[in-house]
Design an enzyme around this catalytic site. Structure first.
Site, PDB file in Angstrom:
ATOM      1  N   LYS A  79       0.843  -1.203   0.000  1.00 45.44           N
ATOM      2  CA  LYS A  79       0.000   0.000   0.000  1.00 45.44           C
ATOM      3  C   LYS A  79       0.872   1.245   0.000  1.00 45.44           C
ATOM      4  O   LYS A  79       1.881   1.297   0.724  1.00 45.44           O
ATOM      5  CB  LYS A  79      -0.894  -0.021   1.247  1.00 45.44           C
ATOM      6  CG  LYS A  79      -1.875   1.126   1.341  1.00 45.44           C
ATOM      7  CD  LYS A  79      -2.694   1.033   2.623  1.00 45.44           C
ATOM      8  CE  LYS A  79      -3.825   2.056   2.651  1.00 45.44           C
ATOM      9  NZ  LYS A  79      -4.676   1.908   3.853  1.00 45.44           N
ATOM     10  N   SER A 154      -9.626   1.578   3.005  1.00 42.51           N
ATOM     11  CA  SER A 154      -8.794   2.382   2.125  1.00 42.51           C
ATOM     12  C   SER A 154      -7.754   1.583   1.356  1.00 42.51           C
ATOM     13  O   SER A 154      -7.234   2.080   0.366  1.00 42.51           O
ATOM     14  CB  SER A 154      -8.107   3.467   2.943  1.00 42.51           C
ATOM     15  OG  SER A 154      -7.230   2.883   3.889  1.00 42.51           O
ATOM     16  N   SER A 178      -9.656  -0.794   7.157  1.00 45.37           N
ATOM     17  CA  SER A 178      -9.098  -0.657   5.807  1.00 45.37           C
ATOM     18  C   SER A 178      -8.383  -1.880   5.234  1.00 45.37           C
ATOM     19  O   SER A 178      -8.019  -1.861   4.063  1.00 45.37           O
ATOM     20  CB  SER A 178      -8.149   0.535   5.758  1.00 45.37           C
ATOM     21  OG  SER A 178      -8.900   1.704   5.654  1.00 45.37           O
TER      22      SER A 178
END
Ligand code: GLN
Length: 483
Positions: A79, A154, A178
């Protein structure tokens, strides 16, 4: 053989038997990314050179007949909220558009030391604020199982990359869901360890008392393996716990007969019936495996969203003060004095959701409102944590839906932040309590277009081994019914 559809274990076995090289595995993934990423848009940046260099290093170990580390040659996506030395790390924000970190996060360093090959950085909501990856300053990611739907967020890029076979394993971050929610939306497994289990060093801070780094995988074993590698005490993160990390894989296949599983009644109100049906079937599967199912209550659940959004915005308003145009990334041009420069930089560099959170957070911390909001939220946080502690006196594991709704359409909720926040109801509670959670695939919705449903499993602090064991038994009992 499709080298992009393997588990971490299979990759290592192939290398060991010299049926493929790490470089081949890496190149196959890069090729597939070139083909599929223009549609899925999981990646923001590729680290091709670094990946190939690492793959060749692993191939040299094979050639020299040396023992192979546990993640040898395993392609990993990271990420973009997790820093990577020499590889652009934007946190999906314009304010960090050209930021090249001078160091690696502990999680990334540990993965590479275990032989993993870092393919690149994945898209996410800006500063990890969101539940759909639509708050990325660059572009939205699509759900690989249905391109009209969001991948969740997210960490949507990481979940999409693993679901689309653009990486074997991925790292995400979880502050209020997330990792678990995008895992549910994309039909894969995703895990958040206990707060303090995995070092946050090098994770761009959003809400420090809630932030975690954790793994995604297409199998529970891959998640267990990746977690084992990244977990453990780190002198660079004082909140990591000095508690030994068990060998999660050693207990993975153990019988779950007699394990008590709690089902909290509060998590079944206002649920989409399609989700409810699947979760009920999932609970039946656990009962068939010999788990003892018990109805429990977590009475403060209804306050969790308000509590989470006060605490996380308060912490974010403080953490994001560092983006001032002086020390990091973007600096707006044409300013007249220091204050002007701060203002213009932050106005140009932050997106709407980030600004909303900074303002909310500043408000709840301001004098006169602090007692009413921030202090109150901290008190409620203790009550939510106590609910769990009391429940774990009775049960070993708690199961819930991961999300009250299936993956929604792109654009469906962007104009209604409150609706977006409310959909986090089942994941923020564990974050507030600091307990570990995993989301595993639990079938598909009955009606077209048959979207993935995720089941969340929660356990006591530092009882990740138990959680993974139940998740693995669940996986074996029905498969992960991927499309
Ligand atoms: N969706 C939640 C939020 O917007 C959680 C985000 C996260 O876990 N990083 O805050």
């Amino acid at each position: 053989m499709d080298l992009t559809a393997l588990t971490a274990d299979e990759v290592r076995e192939l290398l060991r038997n010299k049926k493929a090289s790490a470089e081949e595995v890496c190149r196959e993934h890069l090729n597939r990314i070139r083909q599929k990423n223009p549609e899925v848009r999981a990646y923001l940046t590729l680290s091709e050179e670094r990946a190939l260099k690492q793959a060749r290093k692993v191939d040299r170990l094979v050639a020299e007949g040396k023992p192979l580390p546990i993640l040898a040659g395993v392609p990993v996506a990271v990420k973009d909220a997790i820093v990577t030395r020499g590889v652009r790390t934007t946190c999906a924000s314009k304010i960090l558009e050209n930021y090249i970190p001078p160091y690696d996060s502990t999680a990334v360093a540990r993965l590479e030391a275990a032989g993993a090959v870092i393919l690149g950085k994945t898209n996410c909501d800006e500063f990890a604020m969101g539940s759909s990856t639509e708050n990325s300053a660059y572009f939205p990611t699509r759900n690989p199982r249905n391109p009209d739907r969001v991948p969740g967020g997210s960490s949507g890029g990481s979940a999409a990359a693993v679901a689309a076979n653009l990486a074997t394993v991925a790292l995400g971050s979880d502050t209020g869901g997330s990792i678990r929610q995008p895992a549910a939306f994309c039909g894969i497994a995703g895990m958040m360890g206990t707060y303090g289990r995995v070092s946050r060093y090098g994770l761009v801070a959003f809400a420090s008392s809630l932030d975690h780094i954790g793994p995604f995988g297409r199998s529970v074993r891959d998640v267990a393996r990746a977690l084992k590698v990244i977990a453990g005490c780190d002198p660079a993160d004082s909140t990591t716990a000095d508690i030994p990390v068990p060998d999660y894989e050693a207990t993975l296949e153990e019988d779950v007969r007699g394990v008590t599983v709690g089902v909290p009644q509060e998590y079944f109100n206002g649920l989409s019936p399609e989700i409810g049906d699947n979760i009920q079937k999932g609970i039946d599967r656990l009962a068939k495996l010999g788990c003892k199912i018990a109805c429990i209550s977590l009475p403060h659940t209804e306050y969790a969203i308000a509590c989470y959004y006060i605490i996380c915005t308060a912490e974010a308003s403080s953490n994001l003060a560092r983006y001032d145009g002086v020390r990091y990334g973007l600096r707006a041009a044409g300013h007249d004095g220091l204050r002007e420069m701060y203002k213009k930089t932050r106005d140009a560099g932050f997106g709407a959701e980030v600004k909303r959170r900074i303002m909310l957070g500043t408000y709840v911390l301001s004098s006169g409102y602090y007692e009413a909001y921030y202090r109150k939220a901290q008190q409620v946080r203790s009550l939510i944590a106590r609910d769990f502690l009391e429940a774990f006196d009775e049960v070993d594991v708690i199961v819930t839906p991961t999300s009250p709704i299936p993956p929604f359409k792109l654009g469906e909720k962007v104009d209604d932040p409150l609706q977006m926040y409310l959909a986090d109801i089942y994941t923020v509670t564990a974050s507030l309590a600091g307990i570990p959670g995993i989301s595993v695939p639990c079938g598909l919705t009955r009606t077209e277009p048959h979207l993935p449903v995720g089941m969340q499993m929660l356990a006591r602090h530092f009882d990740e081994a138990r959680l993974l064991q139940v998740a693995r038994a669940f996986e074996k009992s029905g498969g992960f019914e991927l499309m």
